[in-house]
Design an enzyme around this catalytic site. Structure first.
Site, short mmCIF file in Angstrom:
data_model
loop_
_atom_site.label_atom_id
_atom_site.label_comp_id
_atom_site.label_asym_id
_atom_site.label_seq_id
_atom_site.Cartn_x
_atom_site.Cartn_y
_atom_site.Cartn_z
N CYS A 111 -24.16 -15.04 -6.92
CA CYS A 111 -25.12 -13.94 -6.76
C CYS A 111 -25.88 -13.57 -8.03
O CYS A 111 -26.91 -12.91 -7.95
CB CYS A 111 -24.40 -12.73 -6.20
SG CYS A 111 -23.52 -13.12 -4.68
N HIS A 251 -28.52 -6.71 -7.32
CA HIS A 251 -28.05 -7.60 -6.26
C HIS A 251 -27.58 -6.77 -5.06
O HIS A 251 -26.87 -5.77 -5.23
CB HIS A 251 -26.93 -8.48 -6.80
CG HIS A 251 -26.22 -9.23 -5.72
ND1 HIS A 251 -26.89 -10.00 -4.80
CD2 HIS A 251 -24.91 -9.31 -5.40
CE1 HIS A 251 -26.02 -10.51 -3.95
NE2 HIS A 251 -24.81 -10.12 -4.30
N ASN A 281 -25.95 -9.67 2.32
CA ASN A 281 -25.82 -10.26 0.98
C ASN A 281 -26.28 -11.72 1.04
O ASN A 281 -25.62 -12.55 1.65
CB ASN A 281 -24.34 -10.17 0.56
CG ASN A 281 -24.09 -10.73 -0.83
OD1 ASN A 281 -24.92 -11.46 -1.38
ND2 ASN A 281 -22.94 -10.40 -1.39
N1 COA Z 1 -14.58 -4.64 10.60
C1 COA Z 1 -13.61 -3.75 10.83
N2 COA Z 1 -12.57 -3.55 9.98
C2 COA Z 1 -12.56 -4.27 8.84
C3 COA Z 1 -13.57 -5.22 8.54
C4 COA Z 1 -14.60 -5.39 9.49
N3 COA Z 1 -15.61 -6.25 9.30
N4 COA Z 1 -13.29 -5.79 7.36
C5 COA Z 1 -12.16 -5.23 6.91
N5 COA Z 1 -11.72 -4.31 7.82
C6 COA Z 1 -10.53 -3.48 7.73
C7 COA Z 1 -9.47 -4.10 6.86
O1 COA Z 1 -8.68 -4.99 7.61
C8 COA Z 1 -8.72 -2.89 6.42
O2 COA Z 1 -7.83 -2.52 7.43
P1 COA Z 1 -6.28 -2.28 7.10
O3 COA Z 1 -6.28 -1.11 6.16
O4 COA Z 1 -5.69 -2.00 8.44
O5 COA Z 1 -5.80 -3.54 6.47
C9 COA Z 1 -9.76 -1.80 6.31
O6 COA Z 1 -10.88 -2.26 7.08
C10 COA Z 1 -10.22 -1.51 4.92
O7 COA Z 1 -10.50 -2.73 4.28
P2 COA Z 1 -10.93 -2.77 2.77
O8 COA Z 1 -11.02 -4.19 2.32
O9 COA Z 1 -10.06 -1.83 1.99
O10 COA Z 1 -12.40 -2.12 2.85
P3 COA Z 1 -13.35 -1.71 1.68
O11 COA Z 1 -13.77 -0.31 1.85
O12 COA Z 1 -12.83 -2.14 0.33
O13 COA Z 1 -14.64 -2.60 1.97
C11 COA Z 1 -15.79 -4.61 1.32
C12 COA Z 1 -14.55 -4.02 1.93
C13 COA Z 1 -15.66 -6.12 1.26
C14 COA Z 1 -16.97 -4.22 2.17
C15 COA Z 1 -15.98 -4.04 -0.10
O14 COA Z 1 -14.80 -4.16 -0.83
C16 COA Z 1 -17.08 -4.71 -0.86
O15 COA Z 1 -18.24 -4.62 -0.51
N6 COA Z 1 -16.73 -5.35 -1.98
C17 COA Z 1 -17.72 -5.97 -2.85
C18 COA Z 1 -18.15 -7.24 -2.31
C19 COA Z 1 -19.18 -7.82 -3.20
O16 COA Z 1 -19.84 -7.12 -3.92
N7 COA Z 1 -19.32 -9.06 -3.19
C20 COA Z 1 -20.27 -9.66 -4.04
C21 COA Z 1 -20.16 -11.03 -3.82
S1 COA Z 1 -21.42 -11.65 -4.64
#
Ligand code: COA
Length: 324
Positions: A111, A251, A281
């Site tokens: 990214c 980004h 993304n």
């Molecule tokens: N739909 C429904 N539930 C979901 C889900 C989806 N698509 N994806 C995850 N969950 C659930 C998980 O299983 C978890 O449930 P649990 O507590 O029962 O295990 C819960 O939602 C919370 O998951 P979590 O990973 O803690 O969510 P979060 O608030 O951290 O959000 C991301 C996850 C990936 C959206 C977030 O961490 C993020 O955006 N990170 C940065 C990613 C990024 O910048 N990437 C750049 C790459 S270049």
């Protein structure tokens, strides 16, 4: 001599997939995706490929800038999802745009890739080796996803964005500062499998999954910490205050990252353009696509001051300070 952004372009696949579409194939919901990320739809390749999107974005940028492909003497494509291991995507673009004497480079950065490519092109331009460079971020990330993994597959989309950069005598407008960094200690935070060794002397079984794995929370924290740090690092020696910046083209990974950075830097959200609700993304394609969409609407104004900041796999991050 400095580097100026001469034109912008982008291309998106025709197929639009909504959060509701995803909830029909996995255990997710529009509400969860919207609230946690800000993403509503993404474009997914059905007919298109990484190279066809790259070529379309390149032609779009050349046409908008009134630039002939034969003028381009450097092409850099940033992609983690090329059509081939080789030839590199830049060579495919060279053929399609009629460039005749261009260095062709493909970089695998993720990214932050488009800003890393800008950093490389800037060095070529400042040393006088290159006069016009085409840099492209292009991804067909849909082929890198495990579509049963709701944690990652809902976040990404496909697309390509392009900049044409050129040498300029006007020292006031253009890329006035640029930096690129990495933290290899966090290289396991985002991964996708490659090919295991397989030859007459050895055979290693492929990994259980070669799709994208991401420790979302680790990347989230990294971005919220490193983006402001990197912006301050670039502006301080130039004597430019954060308040002077008109727009922060970050980004587009998660709307909550934009909010966290805005809050930390005491800046209003209006200064943070966003298209992730529409495209998700799209990795290296993210920043040039967003800027081209703003450019098309006449929202990039001469004299305005912009920050462009990418971050992701590696973990890598890169920031440019641009006066339009
Ligand atoms: N739909 C429904 N539930 C979901 C889900 C989806 N698509 N994806 C995850 N969950 C659930 C998980 O299983 C978890 O449930 P649990 O507590 O029962 O295990 C819960 O939602 C919370 O998951 P979590 O990973 O803690 O969510 P979060 O608030 O951290 O959000 C991301 C996850 C990936 C959206 C977030 O961490 C993020 O955006 N990170 C940065 C990613 C990024 O910048 N990437 C750049 C790459 S270049």
């Amino acid at each position: 001599m400095i580097t100026k952004i001469l034109s912008t372009g982008h291309a998106l696949p025709a197929k639009v997939v909504t959060n509701d579409d995803l909830s029909k194939i996995m255990d997710t919901s529009d509400e969860w995706i919207r609230q946690r990320t800000g993403i509503v739809t993404r474009h997914i390749c059905v007919e298109e490929t990484t190279s066809s999107l790259s070529i379309a974005a390149a032609k779009d940028a050349l046409e908008k800038g009134g630039i002939d492909g034969r003028e381009i003497d450097l092409i850099i494509v940033s992609t983690v999802s090329p059509d081939y291991c080789y030839p590199n995507t830049a060579c495919q673009i060279m053929k399609a745009i009629g460039a005749v004497n261009a260095r062709c480079i493909e970089v695998n950065i993720g990214c932050a890739g488009c800003i890393y490519s800008m950093d490389m092109a800037d060095s070529y331009i400042r040393t006088g080796k290159v006069k016009k460079a085409l840099i492209i971020g292009a991804e067909a990330l849909s082929k890198m996803m495990d579509w049963t993994d709701r944690r990652t597959s809902v976040l990404f989309g496909d697309g390509a964005g392009a900049f044409v950069l050129g040498a300029s005598e006007d020292e006031e407008h253009g890329v006035l500062g640029i930096t690129a960094n990495s933290d290899g200690n966090m290289c396991e935070a985002i991964t996708a499998g490659g090919r295991p060794l397989d030859n007459p002397w050895t055979h290693i079984d492929p990994p259980a999954s070669h799709y994208t794995y991401m420790d979302g929370q680790a990347v989230f924290k990294f971005a919220c910490r490193k983006v402001p740090e990197s912006i301050n690092e670039i502006l301080k020696p130039l004597g430019v205050s954060v308040d002077e910046i008109d727009k922060f083209f970050l980004h587009q990974a998660n709307y909550r990252i934009l909010e966290a950075v805005a809050k930390f830097m005491h800046q209003p959200m209006e200064k943070f353009p966003s298209n992730m609700s529409e495209v998700g993304n799209i990795s290296a394609a993210s920043i040039p696509t967003l800027m081209d969409q703003y450019n098309e609407k006449g929202l990039l104004k001469p004299g305005e001051k912009y920050i462009l900041c990418g971050f992701g796999a590696g973990l890598t991050y890169a920031t440019a300070y641009v006066r339009w």
